[in-house]
Structure formats: structure tokens, C-alpha cells
Design an enzyme around this catalytic site. Sequence first.
Site, PDB file in Angstrom:
ATOM      1  CE  LYS A 202      -3.294  -3.302  -0.088  1.00 13.61           C
ATOM      2  NZ  LYS A 202      -4.494  -3.263   0.973  1.00 13.61           N
TER       3      LYS A 202
HETATM    4  C1  LIG Z   1      -5.084  -4.407   0.913  1.00 14.52           C
HETATM    5  C2  LIG Z   1      -6.888  -4.786   1.178  1.00 14.52           C
HETATM    6  C3  LIG Z   1      -7.880  -4.475   2.510  1.00 14.52           C
HETATM    7  C4  LIG Z   1      -6.508  -5.126   3.310  1.00 14.52           C
HETATM    8  O1  LIG Z   1      -5.717  -5.149   3.952  1.00 14.52           O
HETATM    9  P1  LIG Z   1      -5.133  -6.613   4.981  1.00 14.52           P
HETATM   10  O2  LIG Z   1      -3.632  -5.026   5.141  1.00 14.52           O
HETATM   11  O3  LIG Z   1      -3.596  -6.934   3.828  1.00 14.52           O
HETATM   12  O4  LIG Z   1      -5.756  -7.223   5.693  1.00 14.52           O
HETATM   13  C5  LIG Z   1      -8.678  -4.063   2.006  1.00 14.52           C
HETATM   14  N1  LIG Z   1      -9.512  -3.848   0.937  1.00 14.52           N
HETATM   15  C6  LIG Z   1      -8.267  -3.528   0.038  1.00 14.52           C
HETATM   16  C7  LIG Z   1      -9.843  -2.582  -1.102  1.00 14.52           C
HETATM   17  C8  LIG Z   1      -7.478  -3.240  -0.173  1.00 14.52           C
HETATM   18  O5  LIG Z   1      -6.632  -3.326  -1.361  1.00 14.52           O
END
Ligand SMILES: *Cc1c(COP(=O)(O)O)cnc(C)c1O
Length: 424
Positions: A202
Site C-alpha cells: 500500500k
Molecule cells: C489491501 C486491502 C484490504 C485489506 O488490507 P490488509 O491490510 O491486507 O488486511 C482491504 N481492502 C482493499 C480494497 C485492499 O486493497
Amino acid sequence: MGNSLAISGGPKLTDREWPRWPQPGTQALKSLEDVLTSGRWTISCAYQGQQSYERQFAAAFADYCRSTLCVPTATGTAALAIALEACGVGASDEVVVPGLSWVASASAVLGINAVPVLVDVDPSTYCVDPAAVEAAITDRTRAITVVHAYSAVADLDALLDIAQRYGLPLIEDCAHAHGARYSNWPVGVFGAAGVFSMQGSKLLTSGEGGAVVTDDPEIAVRAEHLRADGRMLRRDQVHVGEMELLETGQLMGSNECLSEFHAAVLMDQLDLLDEQNARRGKAANHLSDRLGELGLTVQSTSPGTTDRVYYRYAVQLPDELLAVAPVDRFARALTAELGFPVMQTHRPLNDNPLNRPSSRRRFATGTAYMARVEPSRFGLPAAKRIHESVLSFGHEVLLAPLDAIDDIALAFGKVIANVRELSD
Ligand SMILES: *Cc1c(COP(=O)(O)O)cnc(C)c1O
């Protein structure tokens, strides 16, 4: 006679080294050492005389999002589940979920024993289609979730209008959108709560991590309890050696706390985010101009978007090209030319091997529930079409200099000019 494309044995367009992700900043090592020697590695250890990094990050991130409250969590999935539960969603309730997203959009809903109702997306923004959201609302609906997908911000005006008319909480999943703005205001605080993921891919990351932001103190207190085994942080003075978490028992929770190491890394990364977003935005605009000239359609964003951020850059191929070869072949051809992964978008959640509640015993609570959570009962034609026509790549590539960005456009041009090599 020789082939021109790298995928068919020709020379690659470039041997460049592309930026990698994640990238540490300058403060992280010092802060990590500070945590290591502090005697407190998480907020559920005793207070040691200095404000936790978790509290520092919560304050800094609330400020960044221009929200009043932030509850950090261990993952983004936890943040989403906690936000839903803090908004009162529970067993058997329906939650509207975008059909084109990471599996967490559905699994977080299933995780609180609720029912994901998958809805289709807008063909140009790839974000949830407000008309489809409204059509999916029933008397069992208890919340609407929206994902600001890839590089777009969803049509928040329309979604807020629906949420208000039906008296439903809107939860913004901003896992792709740290720093994006709508009507000049950061995403995450338009609805009842916003959730973020700080997983390793992210825009803001500590490897794993998450956060719930909200302006509603009751939602925040419930989120605090849900992520710390039914405890909340004391608001009065804490002394060294005492627990900062107070066992109120107001609401049962689980342990989804963000560790001090993660919070320290997030403080470091947050300092870098705006500058990186600006650089990515410049590169993306440059690339979009070039790809537009090639007849490709870049993902668009809702009209209310005032600051766009790029988690993944996404661009759609025209039908003439897709008639020659399927999208995954273009993805492999571009990957071969450029040396970084070019991929399709997510698989729609009604036809996604990761979204299979029937594979998990914990959901076997009766045939009626199993039928309600079966993803294949939903139709998502726009999501399917996007999956079958759109190429995307990760945001770290957009941190490359503009001459490298030109190479991306050249690679698209090369593949298009030699598209015959991709046909069977
Ligand atoms: C990455 C992601 C999540 C979840 O995040 P994690 O930290 O991996 O549990 C939720 N929603 C979207 C759209 C994502 O891309």
C-alpha cells in the site's frame, strides 16, 4: 523474419531497474531502535514513561485525514471488520460490497457473520456504481461499503445521498487511497468511518497494519474495544509500570492491536507520503497523455475528485486489440518488455478463487446462510469486463523518472504495433 516482441524471443524494450517498494525513510532505524530498547513493544504492555508510537501515529494519521479520531489496527481487514461492527453490523445482516476488489472486502464482512451483497462497478471508474448499490438495498441491509479503487475516488456525493436516504452507515475502504481528496477533503471521513490498510503493497505501509478513522466518538470507542480484547486506552494519567489499557468490559473484542514497531515505521512513512503521491501523480499524468495518443482508455475518477492518488495505474485496451489476443497475453508481453509486473485487475468477487466461503467450516451454520453467502449468486458484468480488458501495475513504478515513464508508453506502442505476434 525474426520476432520483435520480447515475449516471442525479441529484444526487451528496456533493461532498466525499476523502483522497488516498500522504501524506508530516514527516521525508521532510529525509531525502531527506540522501540526495541523502550521496554514496551505494544500498547498492551505496561506504560514506560513515554507516549506510545501507536498513540503518536493515531494522532498524526487523524490529523492527516482531517478526522478527529483514529484507531490503529493490526491489518486493513481487521480495520474493515471493526468499522462494520462498530457501526452496529452483525450476524446475518447484509452489507453492500463492491464486486471488484481484494477478497478482504468480502472476507471482512463474512468475518463478522454478516452477508456480503456484491454489487457491480462503474465501467469507467471501476468503483462501485451508486445505482447498483441502491438496487441492492433490502430491509436486511445494515451498511454500505465503498472502495476507492486503484487510482479513483468513488462517486461519494451519490453514495452519501443513498446512505442518508436509507439511514445506512457508509464505510469508505481507503486501502488504495491514502492521501486522495474529494471536494478538497481527504477520503475516509465522508461516511460513518473510513478504513485503511498499511499492508506492504500500500501507499502507506508498515508491512502489515491498518486504521479506522471516524469523527464519531461512539464508533471510535467501540473500535477501541473491538481491537484490544474489550479494553480501551485510559484517558486519565498513567504511571510507569501501569497498564494503559483499561478493562471496561463494555464490548467484547479480539486482539487486533498495531505493534509499536509497526507504528514507528508508519510515522516514518507518513512523512514521505505527500511527496511520493505528488511524484506518482506527475508520472501518471505524463503517462496518461501518452497512452491516450495510442487509443487506450485510462481509468477515470469521479467528478468530485480533487486529488487523485495512484495505488495501481490502470488502463483499458480497446476491443480491436482484445479481438487479437486476450488481456493476459498483453500483460505478459508488457511484463517481458519492461521488466516489472503488468497484471490484470482483481478477479470479480463472484468468480474469485479466494472468495469461497463454502471452503471454510466456520461458515457452515446452516443451508440458508450458506446460500446467502454464495458469491456466484451475483452477476457483475461490468467488473468482469474490466477484469478482461484492463491492465494495471503498481505505484512504485510511478516513482521512476519521466524518461523511464516514457519507456512504458513506448512498450505499449511496441506491443500494439506488433500485436499479431500475440495471436494464436
Ligand atoms: C489491501 C486491502 C484490504 C485489506 O488490507 P490488509 O491490510 O491486507 O488486511 C482491504 N481492502 C482493499 C480494497 C485492499 O486493497
